[in-house]
Design a protein around this motif. Structure first.
Motif, PDB file in Angstrom:
ATOM      1  N   ASP A 426     175.825  86.139  51.538  1.00 56.56           N
ATOM      2  CA  ASP A 426     175.270  84.869  52.003  1.00 56.56           C
ATOM      3  C   ASP A 426     174.094  85.080  52.951  1.00 56.56           C
ATOM      4  N   VAL A 427     174.198  86.111  53.773  1.00 58.33           N
ATOM      5  CA  VAL A 427     173.102  86.461  54.674  1.00 58.33           C
ATOM      6  C   VAL A 427     172.279  87.563  54.017  1.00 58.33           C
ATOM      7  N   PRO A 428     171.033  87.324  53.697  1.00 53.72           N
ATOM      8  CA  PRO A 428     170.248  88.324  52.958  1.00 53.72           C
ATOM      9  C   PRO A 428     169.967  89.570  53.783  1.00 53.72           C
ATOM     10  N   GLU A 429     169.935  90.702  53.102  1.00 49.23           N
ATOM     11  CA  GLU A 429     169.549  91.978  53.702  1.00 49.23           C
ATOM     12  C   GLU A 429     168.156  92.338  53.191  1.00 49.23           C
ATOM     13  N   THR A 430     167.198  92.329  54.068  1.00 52.66           N
ATOM     14  CA  THR A 430     165.818  92.564  53.666  1.00 52.66           C
ATOM     15  C   THR A 430     165.621  94.008  53.238  1.00 52.66           C
ATOM     16  N   ALA A 431     164.651  94.211  52.370  1.00 53.56           N
ATOM     17  CA  ALA A 431     164.329  95.540  51.856  1.00 53.56           C
ATOM     18  C   ALA A 431     162.825  95.649  51.694  1.00 53.56           C
ATOM     19  N   ALA A 432     162.346  96.883  51.720  1.00 52.40           N
ATOM     20  CA  ALA A 432     160.919  97.133  51.519  1.00 52.40           C
ATOM     21  C   ALA A 432     160.570  96.941  50.049  1.00 52.40           C
ATOM     22  N   SER A 433     159.509  96.185  49.809  1.00 48.92           N
ATOM     23  CA  SER A 433     159.113  95.877  48.439  1.00 48.92           C
ATOM     24  C   SER A 433     157.639  95.534  48.424  1.00 48.92           C
ATOM     25  N   PRO A 434     156.940  95.770  47.301  1.00 47.15           N
ATOM     26  CA  PRO A 434     155.534  95.349  47.228  1.00 47.15           C
ATOM     27  C   PRO A 434     155.357  93.840  47.270  1.00 47.15           C
ATOM     28  N   TYR A 435     156.428  93.089  46.997  1.00 44.34           N
ATOM     29  CA  TYR A 435     156.340  91.632  47.019  1.00 44.34           C
ATOM     30  C   TYR A 435     156.505  91.039  48.418  1.00 44.34           C
ATOM     31  N   THR A 436     156.938  91.808  49.384  1.00 47.72           N
ATOM     32  CA  THR A 436     157.232  91.271  50.706  1.00 47.72           C
ATOM     33  C   THR A 436     155.978  90.682  51.350  1.00 47.72           C
ATOM     34  N   ASN A 437     156.010  89.371  51.654  1.00 43.04           N
ATOM     35  CA  ASN A 437     154.906  88.651  52.326  1.00 43.04           C
ATOM     36  C   ASN A 437     153.567  88.918  51.641  1.00 43.04           C
ATOM     37  N   SER A 438     153.565  88.870  50.347  1.00 40.84           N
ATOM     38  CA  SER A 438     152.377  89.266  49.593  1.00 40.84           C
ATOM     39  C   SER A 438     151.906  88.150  48.677  1.00 40.84           C
ATOM     40  N   ILE A 439     150.706  88.355  48.153  1.00 41.87           N
ATOM     41  CA  ILE A 439     150.225  87.601  47.000  1.00 41.87           C
ATOM     42  C   ILE A 439     150.157  88.584  45.844  1.00 41.87           C
TER      43      ILE A 439
END
Length: 507
Positions: A426-439
């Motif tokens: 239910d509580v998301p666990e963030t991960a490093a990704s090329p999509y993070t805060n990106s266009i």
């Protein structure tokens, strides 16, 4: 009598010889062994010469010992081969005989590529390096590198990867579901900051104040949108008030009171008429006509708050999405008729109609869905719940979508990303990704990701396409900033050939 002395001398000599030989046989002193020659020596033969004893004591035949040494030499000696013939062993030093010598060789750097290894090529099969080089040269001869079109995002955003212009927006709504940014067809960008609306002409770079909400009962501005053709802007507040302003004269054209006090979450202006579709927090969709002071139509079709509304380019349909991931398609001629229903597994804010194929609709989900679905309205004739034509899995929250009018590409803006698991918490666990805060830009119909650029330090909650279809404005409520990006290029118009009929005219 003269012979006797010679005979006596001969007996004495034989007697002395026997005495010496007997003493030698009786003596058990061990003769030291001859040291074996090192295997490093250039010569490959042991000496087999017969040993000689002084003539004073006679000669002793030791040929048997020589033959024995010759056998030992033949067993342990190196092959009797010329040093210029290419049949030598791999190494003269037994470097790997014991682990200790192996460690010492590695310590002093005497292994691996520091030793010259001889390779015998006389008895090996023909080398295939020539054939491999020929194949490589032929493949390079017929290989043509992929051509990047001048309108593609790879040729612009992929090369520059930097924003062109940055603007501050202090006081913008701290809400990822809000729409505080709008870009007009006359190249004017407007932003809602609390109770005020400011705009800037990007051609002259002049900043002006459009309006202000003087009374607290009117709430804060949550949604803002320019009309498709012109400088009229409509704004919706958190208390349900709707107003239309003229940006050229800076005066209010129309206002509707907040009858139900429900927050306005989204706005959509129909280009062929003066009709505005409004999505509210209670799941209701209302239609307002700028020429009338009352609501033209009101429809309750969603169970959750409406997060997105948008008219299709051919203006046949209106799409609406809510907080439960339900997407409804409405007939523009009769808003009481629902012609289709789609579904995501999370709240949906990102919707976009394709400009060069009007029956294509792209929708994006947030956590825990993280998918971009592309639907076709041409399938609505068979079923009211069509299956998506294509799906792009991003494992990140999608907040806005933009189709390119010049190429077959789709832009998406994202928030945080998460780990891929069968069951998400239910509580998301963030991960490093090329999509993070990106266009990010995807190709269609392959759905291959072409480029991703980190646009902000927080969620990219909204994006606006410029009037020329090449620039995109993004906004981040955490930074309270807006950025302009060069994403696509314009298609060059083909030169029109002069016809022979253009030279003459009929009178």
């Amino acid at each position: 009598m003269s012979v006797a002395p010679h005979a006596d001398l001969h007996r004495v000599t034989v007697h002395m010889t026997d005495h010496i030989l007997g003493s030698l046989r009786d003596c058990k002193l061990e003769t030291p062994l001859r040291k074996r020659r090192s295997r490093i020596s250039i010569t490959n033969q042991f000496s087999a010469k017969r040993q000689r004893i002084s003539e004073a004591i006679g000669s002793i035949d030791v040929s048997a010992g020589a033959e024995q040494r010759q056998e030992l030499a033949d067993i342990n000696a190196e092959p009797r081969a010329d040093r210029f013939i290419a049949t030598r062993p791999e190494a003269l030093f037994p470097m790997n005989t014991t682990p200790r010598t192996n460690r010492m060789a590695k310590t002093f750097g005497l292994t691996d590529d520091r030793l010259l290894h001889f390779i015998d090529t006389t008895n090996t099969t023909p080398d295939n390096k020539m054939l491999a080089s020929l194949r490589r040269s032929v493949s390079q001869l017929f290989y043509s590198p992929p051509v990047v079109h001048q309108t593609s995002a790879v040729a612009h955003l992929g090369k520059r990867r930097q924003f062109i212009l940055a603007l501050d927006g202090p006081g913008i709504p701290q809400d990822p579901w809000a729409y505080p940014l709008s870009w007009s067809s006359t190249n004017v960008i407007a932003v809602a900051c609390g109770h005020d609306v400011y705009y800037q002409d990007l051609d002259t770079r002049q900043i002006a104040h459009l309006c202000n909400l003087p009374r607290p009962s009117l709430g804060r501005i949550r949604a803002l949108m320019f009309e498709p053709r012109g400088l009229h802007a409509v704004l919706g507040t958190t208390t349900g008030s709707v107003q239309v302003w003229d940006a050229a004269s800076r005066r209010r054209v129309r206002s509707w009171p907040n009858t139900d006090w429900m927050s306005i979450s989204t706005l959509a202006w129909r280009s062929c008429s003066r009709l505005i579709a409004i999505g509210k927090a209670d799941g209701c969709i209302a239609l307002l006509d700028v020429r009338a002071s009352d609501e033209a139509h009101k429809r309750r079709g969603h169970r959750g708050g409406v997060h997105a509304t948008q008219w299709s380019h051919d203006e046949r349909f209106l799409v609406s999405a809510d907080a439960h991931g339900t997407i409804h398609l409405w007939d523009a001629r009769n808003m009481s008729t629902r012609v289709g229903k789609m579904k995501h597994d999370s709240p949906v804010k990102a919707v976009a109609w394709c400009p060069w194929k009007p029956d294509l609709l792209a929708t994006g989900g947030t956590y825990p869905d993280g998918r971009i679905h592309i639907w076709s309205t041409s399938q609505l004739a068979n079923t009211l719940s069509p299956a998506p034509v294509e799906t792009i899995q991003t494992h990140s929250s999608v907040y806005s979508l933009q189709w390119s009018p010049h190429s077959r590409e789709l832009l998406s803006t994202h928030g945080f990303a998460w780990h891929t698991r069968d069951r998400l918490p239910d509580v998301p666990e963030t991960a490093a990704s090329p999509y993070t805060n990106s266009i990010s830009v995807h190709a269609f119909p392959t759905c291959r990701r072409l480029v991703s650029v980190t646009a902000h330090t927080g969620t990219v909650s909204q994006s606006c396409l410029g009037p020329d279809g090449t620039m995109v404005f993004t906004i981040c409520y955490r930074e309270e900033a807006m950025k302009m990006w060069k994403v696509w290029g314009q298609r060059e118009e083909a030169e029109r050939r002069e016809s022979s009929f253009d030279k003459f005219s009929i009178r």
